[in-house]
Write a protein that holds these residues in place. Structure first.
Motif, PDB file in Angstrom:
ATOM      1  N   THR A 128       0.844  -1.196   0.000  1.00 29.53           N
ATOM      2  CA  THR A 128       0.000   0.000   0.000  1.00 29.53           C
ATOM      3  C   THR A 128       0.877   1.242   0.000  1.00 29.53           C
ATOM      4  N   VAL A 129       0.452   2.246  -0.730  1.00 28.04           N
ATOM      5  CA  VAL A 129       1.171   3.521  -0.759  1.00 28.04           C
ATOM      6  C   VAL A 129       0.979   4.211   0.584  1.00 28.04           C
ATOM      7  N   GLY A 130       2.088   4.630   1.189  1.00 29.44           N
ATOM      8  CA  GLY A 130       2.028   5.342   2.454  1.00 29.44           C
ATOM      9  C   GLY A 130       2.088   4.465   3.675  1.00 29.44           C
ATOM     10  N   GLU A 131       2.195   3.139   3.517  1.00 30.78           N
ATOM     11  CA  GLU A 131       2.261   2.282   4.701  1.00 30.78           C
ATOM     12  C   GLU A 131       3.613   2.392   5.391  1.00 30.78           C
ATOM     13  N   SER A 132       4.608   2.957   4.703  1.00 34.82           N
ATOM     14  CA  SER A 132       5.924   3.172   5.289  1.00 34.82           C
ATOM     15  C   SER A 132       6.200   4.668   5.343  1.00 34.82           C
ATOM     16  N   SER A 133       6.838   5.101   6.417  1.00 30.83           N
ATOM     17  CA  SER A 133       7.176   6.521   6.554  1.00 30.83           C
ATOM     18  C   SER A 133       8.312   6.927   5.634  1.00 30.83           C
ATOM     19  N   GLU A 134       9.072   5.953   5.135  1.00 34.15           N
ATOM     20  CA  GLU A 134      10.165   6.241   4.224  1.00 34.15           C
ATOM     21  C   GLU A 134       9.637   6.397   2.796  1.00 34.15           C
ATOM     22  N   SER A 135      10.498   6.912   1.938  1.00 32.80           N
ATOM     23  CA  SER A 135      10.127   7.099   0.542  1.00 32.80           C
ATOM     24  C   SER A 135       9.928   5.742  -0.139  1.00 32.80           C
ATOM     25  N   GLN A 136       8.907   5.664  -0.993  1.00 31.78           N
ATOM     26  CA  GLN A 136       8.622   4.449  -1.746  1.00 31.78           C
ATOM     27  C   GLN A 136       8.788   4.732  -3.235  1.00 31.78           C
ATOM     28  N   LEU A 137       9.265   3.750  -3.961  1.00 29.81           N
ATOM     29  CA  LEU A 137       9.392   3.882  -5.408  1.00 29.81           C
ATOM     30  C   LEU A 137       8.162   3.268  -6.051  1.00 29.81           C
ATOM     31  N   LEU A 138       7.380   4.106  -6.732  1.00 23.38           N
ATOM     32  CA  LEU A 138       6.115   3.675  -7.321  1.00 23.38           C
ATOM     33  C   LEU A 138       6.238   3.578  -8.832  1.00 23.38           C
ATOM     34  N   GLN A 139       5.483   2.648  -9.384  1.00 29.88           N
ATOM     35  CA  GLN A 139       5.349   2.528 -10.835  1.00 29.88           C
ATOM     36  C   GLN A 139       3.868   2.663 -11.170  1.00 29.88           C
ATOM     37  N   VAL A 140       3.538   3.703 -11.924  1.00 34.05           N
ATOM     38  CA  VAL A 140       2.136   4.012 -12.185  1.00 34.05           C
ATOM     39  C   VAL A 140       1.915   4.207 -13.683  1.00 34.05           C
ATOM     40  N   LYS A 141       0.660   4.113 -14.053  1.00 34.16           N
ATOM     41  CA  LYS A 141       0.179   4.459 -15.384  1.00 34.16           C
ATOM     42  C   LYS A 141      -0.974   5.428 -15.188  1.00 34.16           C
ATOM     43  N   TYR A 142      -0.984   6.537 -15.910  1.00 32.77           N
ATOM     44  CA  TYR A 142      -2.052   7.512 -15.678  1.00 32.77           C
ATOM     45  C   TYR A 142      -2.335   8.321 -16.931  1.00 32.77           C
ATOM     46  N   SER A 143      -3.488   8.931 -16.930  1.00 30.04           N
ATOM     47  CA  SER A 143      -3.901   9.892 -17.949  1.00 30.04           C
ATOM     48  C   SER A 143      -4.674  10.983 -17.228  1.00 30.04           C
ATOM     49  N   ALA A 144      -4.904  12.114 -17.917  1.00 26.60           N
ATOM     50  CA  ALA A 144      -5.561  13.255 -17.269  1.00 26.60           C
ATOM     51  C   ALA A 144      -6.446  13.984 -18.271  1.00 26.60           C
ATOM     52  N   ARG A 145      -7.424  14.695 -17.726  1.00 27.86           N
ATOM     53  CA  ARG A 145      -8.289  15.549 -18.525  1.00 27.86           C
ATOM     54  C   ARG A 145      -8.650  16.774 -17.704  1.00 27.86           C
ATOM     55  N   LEU A 146      -9.099  17.821 -18.397  1.00 25.81           N
ATOM     56  CA  LEU A 146      -9.478  19.065 -17.732  1.00 25.81           C
ATOM     57  C   LEU A 146     -10.904  18.986 -17.225  1.00 25.81           C
ATOM     58  N   LEU A 147     -11.163  19.606 -16.088  1.00 25.53           N
ATOM     59  CA  LEU A 147     -12.511  19.709 -15.525  1.00 25.53           C
ATOM     60  C   LEU A 147     -13.003  21.144 -15.667  1.00 25.53           C
ATOM     61  N   GLY A 148     -14.298  21.286 -15.886  1.00 27.99           N
ATOM     62  CA  GLY A 148     -14.880  22.612 -16.002  1.00 27.99           C
ATOM     63  C   GLY A 148     -14.413  23.361 -17.228  1.00 27.99           C
ATOM     64  N   SER A 149     -14.060  22.642 -18.278  1.00 30.18           N
ATOM     65  CA  SER A 149     -13.577  23.257 -19.513  1.00 30.18           C
ATOM     66  C   SER A 149     -14.334  22.666 -20.689  1.00 30.18           C
ATOM     67  N   LYS A 150     -14.354  23.401 -21.800  1.00 27.43           N
ATOM     68  CA  LYS A 150     -15.014  22.887 -22.992  1.00 27.43           C
ATOM     69  C   LYS A 150     -14.188  21.782 -23.640  1.00 27.43           C
ATOM     70  N   PHE A 151     -12.896  21.698 -23.262  1.00 25.21           N
ATOM     71  CA  PHE A 151     -12.046  20.626 -23.759  1.00 25.21           C
ATOM     72  C   PHE A 151     -12.074  19.478 -22.735  1.00 25.21           C
ATOM     73  N   THR A 152     -12.937  18.527 -22.986  1.00 22.90           N
ATOM     74  CA  THR A 152     -13.141  17.430 -22.029  1.00 22.90           C
ATOM     75  C   THR A 152     -12.356  16.178 -22.394  1.00 22.90           C
ATOM     76  N   ALA A 153     -11.716  16.161 -23.556  1.00 22.39           N
ATOM     77  CA  ALA A 153     -10.950  14.978 -23.942  1.00 22.39           C
ATOM     78  C   ALA A 153      -9.689  14.869 -23.092  1.00 22.39           C
ATOM     79  N   LYS A 154      -9.111  13.676 -23.086  1.00 22.59           N
ATOM     80  CA  LYS A 154      -7.883  13.471 -22.328  1.00 22.59           C
ATOM     81  C   LYS A 154      -6.729  14.244 -22.972  1.00 22.59           C
ATOM     82  N   ILE A 155      -5.846  14.745 -22.130  1.00 23.01           N
ATOM     83  CA  ILE A 155      -4.693  15.503 -22.596  1.00 23.01           C
ATOM     84  C   ILE A 155      -3.627  14.523 -23.074  1.00 23.01           C
ATOM     85  N   ARG A 156      -3.200  14.682 -24.318  1.00 22.88           N
ATOM     86  CA  ARG A 156      -2.257  13.729 -24.891  1.00 22.88           C
ATOM     87  C   ARG A 156      -0.927  13.733 -24.149  1.00 22.88           C
TER      88      ARG A 156
END
Length: 265
Positions: A128-156
């Motif tokens: 689990t992320v945060g179960e240790s007080s020391e720094s953890q090395l994470l591997q993630v996959k993510y995408s993002a989009r704008l909220l409250g904007s006319k451009f609702t598609a994901k940001i490339r």
């Protein structure tokens, strides 16, 4: 009797004939009365049985128990048992998850919104992320989009299939790192980040406008627990082919002076 005596005392053939008819009718009447009485007695006897109430299951069971039990044994009447109702299990509601879902649904892309909101799509397992007080090395996959904007598609530019970074070192947005807390390996989560925990009032790469609200779709792929796992995660992010090419170049640069002295090159 007196009527018969009177007819016999009269020496008249017509009187004798009337007497015979009277006797025949009297005998017929008594025969009819006897037949009717016998039939009435039979109907009363059979009718009482026909219209008697049917024996109940309780009385039948009692008779069977009485007939099957040995002599001298007390007979207990069979008591009807009430149907047993099975209690349905109580539903356990996760108040933390419900509260986070409500905060996610009520998130408003306005200036007053200053806290992040999360919603778990898939709850992972394992580290689990945060179960240790020391720094953890994470591997993630993510995408993002704008909220409250006319451009609702994901940001490339924010469509990242593989990213490795340590926690507690400001390598990613503060709101995104806060939203990763509590995630388990294999989990998927939506994280809404307000501007004060995102890019603030400045442009980012000409794509994210000032005071923009962002929604990240994050998948936690792995958390390194040993130095070997950290090396493999960094190697995967760098690329195995690139690593092999870089190693070959370094080996050539190291060996080439020796080859030149020996006259090979």
């Amino acid at each position: 009797f007196f009527f018969n005596f009177y007819l016999l005392s009269q020496h008249n053939p017509r009187h004798h004939f009337a007497l015979l008819q009277y006797q025949d009718r009297t005998l017929s009447f008594f025969n009819m009365v006897q037949t009717t009485s016998a039939l009435s007695i039979f109907l009363i006897a059979t009718g009482a049985t026909a219209f008697a109430p049917l024996p109940s299951s309780h009385s039948i069971n009692s008779r069977k128990a009485t007939s099957s039990s040995p002599a001298g044994t007390a007979i207990r009447p069979i008591q009807p048992t009430a149907p047993q109702l099975s209690a349905s299990p109580l539903e356990v509601v996760d108040e933390t998850t419900s509260a986070s879902d409500d905060a996610f649904a009520n998130y408003q892309a306005t200036e007053e919104q200053t806290t992040i909101a999360i919603k778990d799509l898939v709850v992972g397992s394992g580290y689990t992320v945060g179960e240790s007080s020391e720094s953890q090395l994470l591997q993630v996959k993510y995408s993002a989009r704008l909220l409250g904007s006319k451009f609702t598609a994901k940001i490339r530019e924010f469509d990242i299939p593989n990213m490795v970074f340590p926690t507690n070192q400001s390598r990613i947005l503060p709101g995104l790192e806060e939203g990763l807390q509590g995630m388990k390996v294999g989990g998927k989560r939506l994280v809404k980040v307000p501007p004060n925990k995102g890019y603030g009032d400045s442009w980012y790469r000409g794509v994210v406008a000032p005071n923009s609200h962002l929604e990240f779709d994050v998948e936690l792929k792995n958390i390194a627990q040993t130095p070997g796992e950290e090396f493999m995660m960094k190697l995967e992010q760098f690329g195995v082919e690139r690593a092999v090419g870089a190693a070959a170049c370094l080996a050539y640069l190291a060996v080439s002076p020796m080859l030149e002295k020996s006259g090979i090159l």
